[in-house]
Scaffold this motif. Structure first.
Motif, PDB file in Angstrom:
ATOM      1  N   GLY A  53      12.559  -6.471  24.876  1.00 42.43           N
ATOM      2  CA  GLY A  53      12.430  -5.166  25.509  1.00 42.43           C
ATOM      3  C   GLY A  53      13.438  -4.137  25.064  1.00 42.43           C
ATOM      4  O   GLY A  53      13.127  -2.952  25.025  1.00 42.43           O
ATOM      5  N   SER A  54      14.647  -4.579  24.732  1.00 47.04           N
ATOM      6  CA  SER A  54      15.671  -3.610  24.355  1.00 47.04           C
ATOM      7  C   SER A  54      16.872  -4.338  23.780  1.00 47.04           C
ATOM      8  O   SER A  54      16.843  -5.558  23.587  1.00 47.04           O
ATOM      9  CB  SER A  54      16.085  -2.775  25.570  1.00 47.04           C
ATOM     10  OG  SER A  54      16.932  -1.704  25.177  1.00 47.04           O
ATOM     11  N   ALA A  55      17.920  -3.576  23.512  1.00 48.77           N
ATOM     12  CA  ALA A  55      19.163  -4.151  23.007  1.00 48.77           C
ATOM     13  C   ALA A  55      19.892  -4.907  24.115  1.00 48.77           C
ATOM     14  O   ALA A  55      19.611  -4.741  25.307  1.00 48.77           O
ATOM     15  CB  ALA A  55      20.052  -3.038  22.457  1.00 48.77           C
ATOM     16  N   HIS A  56      20.842  -5.742  23.707  1.00 46.09           N
ATOM     17  CA  HIS A  56      21.622  -6.510  24.682  1.00 46.09           C
ATOM     18  C   HIS A  56      22.313  -5.610  25.692  1.00 46.09           C
ATOM     19  O   HIS A  56      22.431  -5.970  26.869  1.00 46.09           O
ATOM     20  CB  HIS A  56      22.683  -7.350  23.961  1.00 46.09           C
ATOM     21  CG  HIS A  56      22.146  -8.562  23.272  1.00 46.09           C
ATOM     22  ND1 HIS A  56      21.951  -9.767  23.904  1.00 46.09           N
ATOM     23  CD2 HIS A  56      21.748  -8.748  21.984  1.00 46.09           C
ATOM     24  CE1 HIS A  56      21.469 -10.655  23.043  1.00 46.09           C
ATOM     25  NE2 HIS A  56      21.341 -10.068  21.869  1.00 46.09           N
ATOM     26  N   LEU A  57      22.778  -4.455  25.253  1.00 43.24           N
ATOM     27  CA  LEU A  57      23.562  -3.582  26.138  1.00 43.24           C
ATOM     28  C   LEU A  57      22.696  -2.716  27.051  1.00 43.24           C
ATOM     29  O   LEU A  57      23.226  -1.956  27.861  1.00 43.24           O
ATOM     30  CB  LEU A  57      24.489  -2.692  25.301  1.00 43.24           C
ATOM     31  CG  LEU A  57      25.675  -3.437  24.665  1.00 43.24           C
ATOM     32  CD1 LEU A  57      26.413  -2.540  23.691  1.00 43.24           C
ATOM     33  CD2 LEU A  57      26.625  -3.946  25.734  1.00 43.24           C
ATOM     34  N   ILE A  58      21.378  -2.822  26.913  1.00 42.34           N
ATOM     35  CA  ILE A  58      20.509  -2.059  27.822  1.00 42.34           C
ATOM     36  C   ILE A  58      19.859  -3.042  28.789  1.00 42.34           C
ATOM     37  O   ILE A  58      20.415  -3.316  29.845  1.00 42.34           O
ATOM     38  CB  ILE A  58      19.494  -1.215  27.020  1.00 42.34           C
ATOM     39  CG1 ILE A  58      20.270  -0.261  26.089  1.00 42.34           C
ATOM     40  CG2 ILE A  58      18.590  -0.418  27.959  1.00 42.34           C
ATOM     41  CD1 ILE A  58      19.404   0.624  25.234  1.00 42.34           C
ATOM     42  N   CYS A  59      18.716  -3.615  28.443  1.00 44.77           N
ATOM     43  CA  CYS A  59      18.101  -4.573  29.375  1.00 44.77           C
ATOM     44  C   CYS A  59      17.632  -5.833  28.664  1.00 44.77           C
ATOM     45  O   CYS A  59      16.825  -6.586  29.199  1.00 44.77           O
ATOM     46  CB  CYS A  59      16.948  -3.925  30.140  1.00 44.77           C
ATOM     47  SG  CYS A  59      15.559  -3.407  29.083  1.00 44.77           S
ATOM     48  N   SER A  96      19.578 -14.415  30.753  1.00 46.56           N
ATOM     49  CA  SER A  96      20.384 -15.594  31.073  1.00 46.56           C
ATOM     50  C   SER A  96      20.289 -16.629  29.958  1.00 46.56           C
ATOM     51  O   SER A  96      21.224 -17.414  29.745  1.00 46.56           O
ATOM     52  CB  SER A  96      19.932 -16.197  32.401  1.00 46.56           C
ATOM     53  OG  SER A  96      18.552 -16.517  32.371  1.00 46.56           O
ATOM     54  N   ALA A  97      19.164 -16.637  29.230  1.00 47.97           N
ATOM     55  CA  ALA A  97      19.029 -17.550  28.092  1.00 47.97           C
ATOM     56  C   ALA A  97      20.017 -17.183  26.996  1.00 47.97           C
ATOM     57  O   ALA A  97      20.684 -18.055  26.425  1.00 47.97           O
ATOM     58  CB  ALA A  97      17.606 -17.500  27.548  1.00 47.97           C
ATOM     59  N   HIS A  98      20.109 -15.890  26.679  1.00 49.85           N
ATOM     60  CA  HIS A  98      21.088 -15.445  25.678  1.00 49.85           C
ATOM     61  C   HIS A  98      22.509 -15.800  26.119  1.00 49.85           C
ATOM     62  O   HIS A  98      23.310 -16.309  25.328  1.00 49.85           O
ATOM     63  CB  HIS A  98      21.007 -13.924  25.481  1.00 49.85           C
ATOM     64  CG  HIS A  98      19.709 -13.448  24.915  1.00 49.85           C
ATOM     65  ND1 HIS A  98      18.843 -12.655  25.628  1.00 49.85           N
ATOM     66  CD2 HIS A  98      19.128 -13.643  23.716  1.00 49.85           C
ATOM     67  CE1 HIS A  98      17.789 -12.378  24.879  1.00 49.85           C
ATOM     68  NE2 HIS A  98      17.933 -12.964  23.724  1.00 49.85           N
ATOM     69  N   HIS A  99      22.809 -15.510  27.375  1.00 48.98           N
ATOM     70  CA  HIS A  99      24.167 -15.716  27.861  1.00 48.98           C
ATOM     71  C   HIS A  99      24.523 -17.202  27.847  1.00 48.98           C
ATOM     72  O   HIS A  99      25.635 -17.580  27.454  1.00 48.98           O
ATOM     73  CB  HIS A  99      24.306 -15.146  29.272  1.00 48.98           C
ATOM     74  CG  HIS A  99      25.712 -14.760  29.610  1.00 48.98           C
ATOM     75  ND1 HIS A  99      26.334 -13.662  29.057  1.00 48.98           N
ATOM     76  CD2 HIS A  99      26.627 -15.355  30.426  1.00 48.98           C
ATOM     77  CE1 HIS A  99      27.570 -13.566  29.530  1.00 48.98           C
ATOM     78  NE2 HIS A  99      27.777 -14.586  30.349  1.00 48.98           N
ATOM     79  N   GLY A 100      23.570 -18.040  28.248  1.00 52.03           N
ATOM     80  CA  GLY A 100      23.820 -19.469  28.239  1.00 52.03           C
ATOM     81  C   GLY A 100      24.062 -19.999  26.839  1.00 52.03           C
ATOM     82  O   GLY A 100      24.948 -20.840  26.619  1.00 52.03           O
ATOM     83  N   LEU A 101      23.282 -19.507  25.880  1.00 49.58           N
ATOM     84  CA  LEU A 101      23.467 -19.942  24.497  1.00 49.58           C
ATOM     85  C   LEU A 101      24.828 -19.509  23.967  1.00 49.58           C
ATOM     86  O   LEU A 101      25.507 -20.289  23.280  1.00 49.58           O
ATOM     87  CB  LEU A 101      22.346 -19.383  23.615  1.00 49.58           C
ATOM     88  CG  LEU A 101      22.466 -19.683  22.111  1.00 49.58           C
ATOM     89  CD1 LEU A 101      22.539 -21.188  21.849  1.00 49.58           C
ATOM     90  CD2 LEU A 101      21.303 -19.060  21.347  1.00 49.58           C
ATOM     91  N   THR A 146      20.340  -2.658  18.202  1.00 48.44           N
ATOM     92  CA  THR A 146      19.234  -3.520  17.791  1.00 48.44           C
ATOM     93  C   THR A 146      18.669  -4.281  18.980  1.00 48.44           C
ATOM     94  O   THR A 146      19.426  -4.760  19.828  1.00 48.44           O
ATOM     95  CB  THR A 146      19.700  -4.547  16.738  1.00 48.44           C
ATOM     96  OG1 THR A 146      20.222  -3.847  15.615  1.00 48.44           O
ATOM     97  CG2 THR A 146      18.556  -5.411  16.263  1.00 48.44           C
ATOM     98  N   THR A 147      17.357  -4.413  19.027  1.00 52.87           N
ATOM     99  CA  THR A 147      16.712  -5.205  20.062  1.00 52.87           C
ATOM    100  C   THR A 147      17.184  -6.655  19.996  1.00 52.87           C
ATOM    101  O   THR A 147      17.293  -7.236  18.915  1.00 52.87           O
ATOM    102  CB  THR A 147      15.183  -5.164  19.882  1.00 52.87           C
ATOM    103  OG1 THR A 147      14.750  -3.809  19.994  1.00 52.87           O
ATOM    104  CG2 THR A 147      14.471  -6.006  20.926  1.00 52.87           C
ATOM    105  N   ALA A 148      17.466  -7.225  21.150  1.00 49.02           N
ATOM    106  CA  ALA A 148      17.891  -8.616  21.218  1.00 49.02           C
ATOM    107  C   ALA A 148      16.780  -9.539  20.737  1.00 49.02           C
ATOM    108  O   ALA A 148      15.596  -9.251  20.909  1.00 49.02           O
ATOM    109  CB  ALA A 148      18.267  -8.966  22.654  1.00 49.02           C
ATOM    110  N   LEU A 149      17.168 -10.662  20.124  1.00 46.57           N
ATOM    111  CA  LEU A 149      16.151 -11.632  19.718  1.00 46.57           C
ATOM    112  C   LEU A 149      15.461 -12.169  20.970  1.00 46.57           C
ATOM    113  O   LEU A 149      16.024 -12.147  22.075  1.00 46.57           O
ATOM    114  CB  LEU A 149      16.760 -12.746  18.875  1.00 46.57           C
ATOM    115  CG  LEU A 149      17.859 -13.647  19.423  1.00 46.57           C
ATOM    116  CD1 LEU A 149      17.302 -14.788  20.259  1.00 46.57           C
ATOM    117  CD2 LEU A 149      18.674 -14.219  18.277  1.00 46.57           C
ATOM    118  N   PRO A 150      14.223 -12.648  20.870  1.00 45.47           N
ATOM    119  CA  PRO A 150      13.497 -13.115  22.054  1.00 45.47           C
ATOM    120  C   PRO A 150      14.264 -14.194  22.816  1.00 45.47           C
ATOM    121  O   PRO A 150      14.877 -15.088  22.222  1.00 45.47           O
ATOM    122  CB  PRO A 150      12.195 -13.661  21.471  1.00 45.47           C
ATOM    123  CG  PRO A 150      12.006 -12.897  20.206  1.00 45.47           C
ATOM    124  CD  PRO A 150      13.387 -12.692  19.661  1.00 45.47           C
TER     125      PRO A 150
END
Length: 386
Positions: free
Chosen positions: A75-81, A85-90, A268-272
C-alpha cells in the motif's frame, strides 16, 4: 523524418557482433533444480537459490497464509502505512540472527546499496571500493557524489595507500563473497584498516548469508567478527533465503539514521508483508537445517574435484559460485548454448559484468542438487569443452 535519438539498431548489432548481446529465457513453474525453460526440461546450475528454499513447502505455506491475512500489496512506504507486524518481526529476527542491535528491510538489494551509501556520504567525502564489487555497490558510491575510488581487487596495500591520502570522511565498501569469482574478501584486514584510519566499513554479504558459518551467519561468522569489527552489514533475501528483498544490520543509531536519510527506503513501497512472513519461515529453516550447508559444501568439493580432472580453468573459490574461465565472449555463449542442448542451464557471463578476456561459465550449486546432477554436468562439460 524519424527521430535519430531512438535509433538503437547499430548499437544492438554491435553487441551481437561482440558476443555481448543479452537475451531472456522464459521459465515455467517454480524455481528448483529441474526447470522448464523455453519448453525444455533442464537441470538448473545458474540459480542463487543456494539452500534450495525458494520452493520449500514451509516457505510457500507461510506466504499463502500471510497473503490471506495481509493481502498482496503493502500500500505504501514503510514510513507511511506499509510497515506491518510481519516486516517488524522479520527485522527483529534478522537482528538477532546476525548479532546486531537492529535491522532495516529494503525492497531490493540494489536499492539497499544505493540508499545506504548515499545516505552516509557527501561531496567532500571519499568512498573506496574493491574493483570487483557488484554494480549496485559501485552505483551507490557514484550516486553519493563522494570522491569515488576503486582499489585493486583484494589488494590491502593499495587500499591502505588510498586511505592514507584521505583528508575527510572515508568509507570502505566491499562484497563479502564476490558474485562472479566466488572468492572471499579479507574482511578482518578491511576491519583493521577501517579502525586504524577512522573510516567506515560496509560489507555486502549477499552471497555469504546462509552459506558460510556454522549457523549460516555469513562471512562475519566465518571469520568470527563482531558488530564492532563490521559495523554495517548488508544482505539480500533472494539468494540463500529463497525469497525477495534485502536488509542492513548494525547499531540502533545507524538504523535510525538510515530510516531518516536513505532515500531508497523513505520513498519506496514496502515489499509485500507475505514475502516478509515467507522469509521468517526460510530464516528458521536456514538456521535449523544445518545439513543444507553440509550438502552444499560436499557438492562443491565434488564438482571441483571433477572439474580439475577435466583440466577446466577454475577460480579460487570454495563457495557455491564456481566459475569456469573461457576467455572469449562468443565461446562462452556457444558453450552455454551447447550445454543447454545437453539439458544443463549454465549462464555465460561476459563483459562488462566481468573484465575483458575473462568471460566464463558461472556454475552455481545448491543444496537441492544431488551428486548425480553434478556428475552429469561434468560429463556434459567434457563433451562440449573438449
Amino acid at each position: 523524418m524519424a527521430n535519430g535519438f531512438y535509433d538503437f539498431s547499430g548499437q544492438l548489432e554491435s553487441l551481437k557482433q561482440q558476443g555481448l548481446y543479452r537475451s531472456r529465457r522464459i521459465v515455467d513453474g517454480p524455481q528448483g533444480i529441474l526447470l522448464q525453460v523455453d519448453d525444455r526440461s533442464v537441470v538448473n546450475f545458474c540459480s542463487n537459490d543456494y539452500l534450495g528454499l525458494a520452493n520449500h513447502p514451509d516457505v510457500v505455506t507461510a506466504f499463502r497464509k500471510a497473503a490471506d491475512r495481509y493481502g498482496v500489496g503493502s500500500g505504501s512506504a514503510h514510513l507511511i502505512c506499509g510497515h506491518s507486524s510481519a516486516h517488524h518481526g522479520l527485522e527483529e529476527e534478522l537482528a538477532a540472527f546476525t548479532g546486531r542491535e537492529r535491522a532495516l528491510l529494503f525492497s531490493t538489494g540494489y536499492m539497499a546499496n544505493l540508499g545506504v551509501i548515499s545516505a552516509l556520504l557527501g561531496r567532500n567525502d571519499t568512498v573506496l571500493e574493491d574493483r570487483l564489487n557488484h554494480a549496485s555497490l559501485l552505483d551507490g558510491g557514484l550516486l553519493s557524489r563522494a570522491r569515488f575510488q576503486r582499489y585493486r581487487h583484494g589488494d590491502n596495500v593499495d587500499l591502505a595507500q588510498r586511505l592514507a591520502e584521505c583528508t575527510e570522511k572515508a568509507l570502505i565498501v566491499s562484497d563479502g563473497v564476490f558474485s562472479m569469482d566466488g572468492d572471499l574478501a579479507d574482511v578482518p584486514a578491511l576491519a583493521a584498516l577501517a579502525k586504524s584510519h577512522q573510516a567506515g566499513l560496509l560489507i555486502d554479504d549477499a552471497h555469504g548469508f546462509g552459506v558460510l558459518g556454522n549457523s549460516g551467519g555469513g562471512i562475519v561468522e566465518h571469520y568470527g567478527l563482531s558488530q564492532n569489527d563490521v559495523p554495517m552489514l548488508l544482505g539480500t533475501l533472494g539468494k540463500a533465503f529463497g525469497t525477495f528483498g534485502a536488509f542492513v544490520v548494525g547499531s540502533s543509531d545507524l538504523i535510525e539514521y538510515l530510516i531518516q536519510k536513505a532515500r531508497s527506503y523513505v520513498f519506496t513501497t514496502a515489499l509485500p508483508a507475505a514475502v516478509a512472513e515467507a522469509t521468517r519461515a526460510s530464516l528458521r529453516l536456514l538456521q535449523g537445517e544445518t545439513w543444507r550447508r553440509e550438502m552444499l559444501q560436499a557438492l562443491v568439493a565434488r564438482f571441483r574435484h571433477g572439474a580439475e580432472q577435466l583440466e577446466l580453468q577454475l577460480m579460487d573459490s570454495f563457495t557455491a559460485i564456481q566459475p569456469i574461465i573461457v576467455g572469449d565472449s562468443q565461446r562462452a555463449l556457444d558453450t552455454s548454448a551447447a550445454l543447454l542442448e545437453q539439458g544443463f542451464w549454465v549462464s555465460a557471463i561476459r563483459p562488462p559484468t566481468v573484465p575483458a578476456g575473462t568471460a566464463r561459465l558461472r556454475v552455481t550449486l545448491s543444496a537441492a542438487h544431488e551428486p548425480h546432477h553434478v556428475d552429469a554436468l561434468l560429463e556434459a562439460l567434457l563433451k562440449v569443452m573438449k
